[in-house]
Enzyme design. Sequence first.
Site, PDB file in Angstrom:
ATOM      1  N   TYR A 155       0.831  -1.208   0.000  1.00  0.00           N
ATOM      2  CA  TYR A 155       0.000   0.000   0.000  1.00  0.00           C
ATOM      3  C   TYR A 155       0.868   1.262   0.000  1.00  0.00           C
ATOM      4  O   TYR A 155       0.608   2.219  -0.743  1.00  0.00           O
ATOM      5  CB  TYR A 155      -0.902  -0.036   1.229  1.00  0.00           C
ATOM      6  CG  TYR A 155      -1.974   1.026   1.304  1.00  0.00           C
ATOM      7  CD1 TYR A 155      -3.112   0.947   0.516  1.00  0.00           C
ATOM      8  CD2 TYR A 155      -1.866   2.086   2.208  1.00  0.00           C
ATOM      9  CE1 TYR A 155      -4.116   1.895   0.605  1.00  0.00           C
ATOM     10  CE2 TYR A 155      -2.864   3.045   2.311  1.00  0.00           C
ATOM     11  CZ  TYR A 155      -3.983   2.941   1.504  1.00  0.00           C
ATOM     12  OH  TYR A 155      -4.980   3.889   1.604  1.00  0.00           O
ATOM     13  N   LYS A 159       0.852   4.057  -2.917  1.00  0.00           N
ATOM     14  CA  LYS A 159       0.455   5.434  -2.619  1.00  0.00           C
ATOM     15  C   LYS A 159       1.598   6.415  -2.889  1.00  0.00           C
ATOM     16  O   LYS A 159       1.356   7.569  -3.265  1.00  0.00           O
ATOM     17  CB  LYS A 159      -0.025   5.542  -1.169  1.00  0.00           C
ATOM     18  CG  LYS A 159      -1.371   4.847  -0.920  1.00  0.00           C
ATOM     19  CD  LYS A 159      -2.480   5.350  -1.843  1.00  0.00           C
ATOM     20  CE  LYS A 159      -3.867   4.976  -1.348  1.00  0.00           C
ATOM     21  NZ  LYS A 159      -4.928   5.442  -2.274  1.00  0.00           N
TER      22      LYS A 159
END
Length: 254
Positions: A155, A159
């Site tokens: 993640y 991001k």
Amino acid sequence: MAGRFAGRVAFVTGGSRGIGKAIVERFAEEGAKVAFIDVNEEALSDATNDLREKGYEVFSKFASVTDEQQVEDAVREAYEALGSLDILVNNAGVIRDNLLFRMTDSDWQTVMDVHLKGSFFTARAAQKYMVENKYGRIINISSTSALGNRGQANYATAKAGLQGFTKTLAIELGRYGITVNAVAPGFIETDMTKATAERIGISFEQLISASVSQIPVGRTGKPEDIANAVAFFADEKSSFVSGQVIYVAGGPKN
């Protein structure tokens, strides 16, 4: 009085729940026609009915951001149904948290596909309408996890990648009147953070309490806090703000 987005059309991915729905509602409340896609059919139907009952003009469609053809079709159909495409918010996201040694190939690839491939497909599909119109606002939803977060190698990488994507598109598309920015939420109360609490084996209330103790303003974030920041970037008056990442986290992030 007409809202600041009157006459504009916004397209939001993952727009049925949480942050996505708050963004959709903000645009609708301020006069925009709104299109959104999601893979949760029940939430999609509920959100669509809710918005239409409030008198808003919306277009919604079941579509996965990881499927190039579904994205192309949804963007084209939204443009045809609502007459324009002025604002894109790449919000769709998933988590598959785990420590590196436990993280599977699927955990990694799923997160990369939704956040990075999904944003690429949608931005590419939307920009041709914006370029033609010499106007556009693209807002990508990043995260404070881009700065590193235990259990989120996938993640955090995705991001952070969105921030590089944002800055590059800002350079490429600026000449066409298109700005590209990113909003990086901190702790926001959503179904996703509820899943995080479950993963680490504590109640959501305990997670909120622990998070608040680390947040300078002394509260957790709400989806509306992110919608506020997205609306700033989407505003016509924000035309000299591009390639920026704003952390909406109740305090500074480095």
